[in-house]
Write an enzyme that holds these catalytic residues in place. Structure first.
Site, PDB file in Angstrom:
ATOM      1  N   LYS A 196     -23.222 -38.260  21.303  1.00  0.00           N
ATOM      2  CA  LYS A 196     -23.365 -37.453  22.476  1.00  0.00           C
ATOM      3  C   LYS A 196     -25.053 -37.899  22.711  1.00  0.00           C
ATOM      4  CE  LYS A 196     -20.538 -33.855  21.515  1.00  0.00           C
ATOM      5  NZ  LYS A 196     -19.813 -32.282  21.698  1.00  0.00           N
ATOM      6  N   GLU A 205     -11.165 -34.803  15.305  1.00  0.00           N
ATOM      7  CA  GLU A 205     -12.936 -34.768  15.386  1.00  0.00           C
ATOM      8  C   GLU A 205     -12.590 -33.441  14.695  1.00  0.00           C
ATOM      9  OE1 GLU A 205     -13.956 -35.201  19.341  1.00  0.00           O
ATOM     10  OE2 GLU A 205     -15.560 -34.028  19.201  1.00  0.00           O
ATOM     11  N   GLU A 225     -13.627 -27.878  30.592  1.00  0.00           N
ATOM     12  CA  GLU A 225     -13.390 -29.306  30.123  1.00  0.00           C
ATOM     13  C   GLU A 225     -12.219 -29.784  31.040  1.00  0.00           C
ATOM     14  OE1 GLU A 225     -14.954 -32.016  27.014  1.00  0.00           O
ATOM     15  OE2 GLU A 225     -16.205 -30.698  26.950  1.00  0.00           O
TER      16      GLU A 225
HETATM   17  P1  PGA Z   1     -19.471 -29.392  23.793  1.00  0.00           P
HETATM   18  O1  PGA Z   1     -18.419 -29.604  22.854  1.00  0.00           O
HETATM   19  O2  PGA Z   1     -20.182 -29.803  24.371  1.00  0.00           O
HETATM   20  O3  PGA Z   1     -19.328 -28.106  23.606  1.00  0.00           O
HETATM   21  O4  PGA Z   1     -20.486 -28.449  22.373  1.00  0.00           O
HETATM   22  C1  PGA Z   1     -17.433 -31.207  22.922  1.00  0.00           C
HETATM   23  C2  PGA Z   1     -17.661 -31.133  21.688  1.00  0.00           C
HETATM   24  O5  PGA Z   1     -17.022 -30.243  20.667  1.00  0.00           O
HETATM   25  O6  PGA Z   1     -17.029 -32.648  21.549  1.00  0.00           O
HETATM   26 ZN    ZN Z   2     -16.551 -32.028  19.214  1.00  0.00          ZN
END
Ligand code: PGA
Ligand code: ZN
Length: 422
Positions: A339, A287, A209
């Site tokens: 998400k 988190e 990221e």
């Molecule tokens: P991921 O991780 O998109 O690889 O699942 C992001 C997160 O854990 O916040």
């Molecule tokens: Zn996460």
């Protein structure tokens, strides 16, 4: 609501070079809009299922041709020529057509791409920016701008596992605008790059990221380095810039123990470690401090971290209304990581968001580690009045697409930012 003329799918590549799904929705008027969906690496067990081809001769089995086939076939046949009274009705039709509880038949990647492409086409037809469409869908006016949390350092599955914890993020707490938040973050990121060159004699390496992935040996060094970077940028930790951390601890929890820095910690010891970090560092959001299957220990952690540090559930909740309800009842956390692709339609994600908000939680709207250049995330974070965003670092175009769109929205609609620490 407009009549759908056709829906079409396309396999495209994400920021890791892996296939993902793009859908285009064409309306009877000729208005046409597309949307692409992201994909996680450190996924929760209760996430809706992305349909992958599993053919090892193409993209290591990650191909999305089956999902695209379903969009071009069944979904297109079922939706073409129809008008849906609301986004919720369209999403219901997709859920019913799939017929499984986890969207594994048609694929959550296929379903979500269609859900969002339809929302964008409808917004276009109505002449409204997408964030307005999302705000109308949520039934809430937009009164504030979300505050970003941005990746500075990564380990875990995003950073090559040099340490177990996944992300340390900066929270530009003193910024009065989104634009200023990015300026502050840039200053800290640039200082961190210098620090890495000095300390490790290394050109920086970035994680999935866009965070820096320093070759440290202990997880806590990421927090120490973050404080040093903030100070080096001439800013005061805890005043101008706070920290957030995503431990993604499900991924280093094995046989009832957390494998951290060569030690094996039981749930109680892990909790004490987290409380100690939150006491010694200005961490305003923590988190997945504990693992998704370690439910029993979350309420105690949440209590100990309150009120200065949010207990944010990602893998624990998987943006799933039923899991969020359980967490509300047991006081397991007080913030939701939202998400959309964990649940697979806009309507269900909104339900999750509203449940959390009604319980008095904070909502951090998040991208995934595998992203595309699509920027619907930004309109959604503003339109659904997210308290925070989490879209990665300020490098890499798939992240900057989100930040640049947020800058555009802020210009169109300058609003106060949510105060933090709160
Ligand atoms: P991921 O991780 O998109 O690889 O699942 C992001 C997160 O854990 O916040
Ligand atoms: Zn996460």
């Amino acid at each position: 609501m407009p009549r759908i003329r056709s829906i079409e799918g396309l396999e495209i590549l994400d920021s890791r070079g892996r296939p993902t799904v793009k859908a285009t929705c064409v309306l009877q008027s000729g208005a046409s809009a597309s949307a692409s969906v992201p994909s996680g690496a450190s996924t929760g067990r209760a996430e809706a299922v992305e349909l992958r081809d599993g053919d090892p001769s193409r993209y290591g089995g990650y191909g999305c041709l089956k999902a695209v086939y379903h969009i071009n076939g069944e979904i297109n046949r079922k939706l073409s020529g129809r008008t849906f009274a609301s986004q919720a009705e369209l999403d219901r039709a997709l859920i019913d057509l799939d017929g499984t509880p986890d969207k594994s038949r048609l694929g959550a990647n296929a379903i979500l791409a269609v859900s969002i492409a339809h929302s964008r086409a409808s917004a276009l037809e109505g002449g409204a920016p997408l964030y307005r469409y999302f705000a109308e869908m949520s039934g809430q006016p937009i009164t504030r701008f979300p505050r970003p949390t941005l990746n500075l350092f990564s380990g875990g599955m995003h950073g090559g596992r040099q340490v177990a914890i996944q992300d340390v993020l900066v929270v530009p707490a003193s910024a009065g605008s989104f634009r200023q938040s990015l300026e502050i973050t840039h200053a800290v990121y640039a200082a961190a790059v210098e620090l890495m060159a000095e300390r490790f004699d290394a050109r920086w390496l970035t994680a999935d990221e866009g965070g820096l992935a320093p070759p440290v040996n202990r997880a806590e060094e990421l927090l120490e380095l973050a404080i040093e970077a903030i100070e080096r940028a001439g800013l005061t930790p805890g005043v101008h810039v706070c920290l957030a951390a995503d431990l993604a601890s499900s991924h280093f929890f094995k046989d009832g123990a957390y494998r951290l820095d060569g030690k094996s910690l039981n749930s109680h010891e892990m909790k004490e470690q987290l409380v100690d970090w939150a006491r010694r560092y200005p961490i305003v959001s923590l988190e997945d401090g504990l693992a998704e299957e370690d439910w029993d220990h979350w309420p105690e952690l949440c209590k100990r971290l309150s009120p200065t540090t949010l207990t944010l559930g990602d893998d624990l909740l998987c943006t799933h209304p039923r899991r969020i309800q359980n967490a509300i009842q047991s006081n397991a956390c007080n913030a939701l990581l939202l998400k959309v692709n964990q649940i697979g339609t806009l309507t269900e994600a909104l339900e999750a968001c509203q449940l959390a908000r009604d319980a008095g939680w904070m909502v951090t709207v998040s991208v995934r580690s595998g992203e595309t250049e699509d920027d619907w995330f930004s309109d959604l974070a503003v339109g659904w009045s997210g308290h925070q965003t989490k879209a990665g670092s300020i490098t890499q175009s798939e992240r900057l697409a989100k930040y640049n769109r947020l800058l555009e929205i802020e210009k169109e609609m300058p609003l106060p930012m949510i105060p933090w620490p709160h």
